[in-house]
Design an enzyme around this catalytic site. Sequence first.
Site, short mmCIF file in Angstrom:
data_model
loop_
_atom_site.label_atom_id
_atom_site.label_comp_id
_atom_site.label_asym_id
_atom_site.label_seq_id
_atom_site.Cartn_x
_atom_site.Cartn_y
_atom_site.Cartn_z
CG ASP A 19 36.73 35.75 33.32
OD1 ASP A 19 36.84 35.48 34.54
OD2 ASP A 19 36.22 36.80 32.91
CG ASN A 67 43.61 35.96 40.20
OD1 ASN A 67 43.82 35.19 39.27
ND2 ASN A 67 42.70 36.93 40.12
NE ARG A 191 38.41 42.98 32.92
CZ ARG A 191 37.14 42.97 33.30
NH1 ARG A 191 36.25 43.68 32.63
NH2 ARG A 191 36.75 42.27 34.35
#
Length: 252
Positions: A19, A67, A191
């Site tokens: 990320d 996505n 998360r």
Amino acid sequence: MKELLDMNRIPQHIAIIMDGNGRWAMDRGLDRTFGHKAGLDNLEQVTTVCSNLGVKYLTVYAFSIENFNRPAYEVEALMGLVLSFFKMQLFHNNNVSFHVVGDVERLPQSVQDKLRSMVEETAMYDGMAMTIAMPYSSKQELVNVSKTIARKVQNGEMNIDDITEDTISENLWTNWMPDPDLLIRTGGEVRISNYLLWQCAYSEFYFCDCYWPDFSEEELHKAIISYQNRQRRFGKTEAQIEAEAEEEVNNK
């Protein structure tokens, strides 16, 4: 940091949520797609480091089914990067086999062909298995498993009372690999974003603030050291784990 690693306790399977690519680029005044290119370049380096450390399985979250909801130009750019990323030399030099998990048929045909070609061309390598999750959704994976098992029951291939945790695991996209020992997420978010929900039930989690393109060899070592400083109990007490460890030493 490498000298602090216990080479006898390297996690067998590391899963990574890569990320922060877009934010990395935007912080530099660049289009988000430049961050994805930098992220894929860094994946090459991390793959090599993991292989050299003796990691057996590296599974990375490259593209979620969700996505596809991103701007069309960004999705198209990501698909193009995938086509240009994979270099046989990376896998050949490190004896690494390539794999893909997810709903691959949702990808453009050219990307599907490229991924399947890489799987075939690296099948002979017996070192680390590097797996791209693309496009992946753990919830969708579990829905698919439920449908598969329901059909088997409906067709009389199995009884409903025969369904166990192993039945679920055996029907996952990841059924050929062990569950992750360590899950790493870069980019500062805390998360797991619909990633390996079933498989990570007992994984150790490690979150760091650095964006994925900046996740260096030293950062990987920090994550592994953090993992090695934890006691994995799998529902048992600390005293039970220590007693089992002592018994194992005495039996050697």
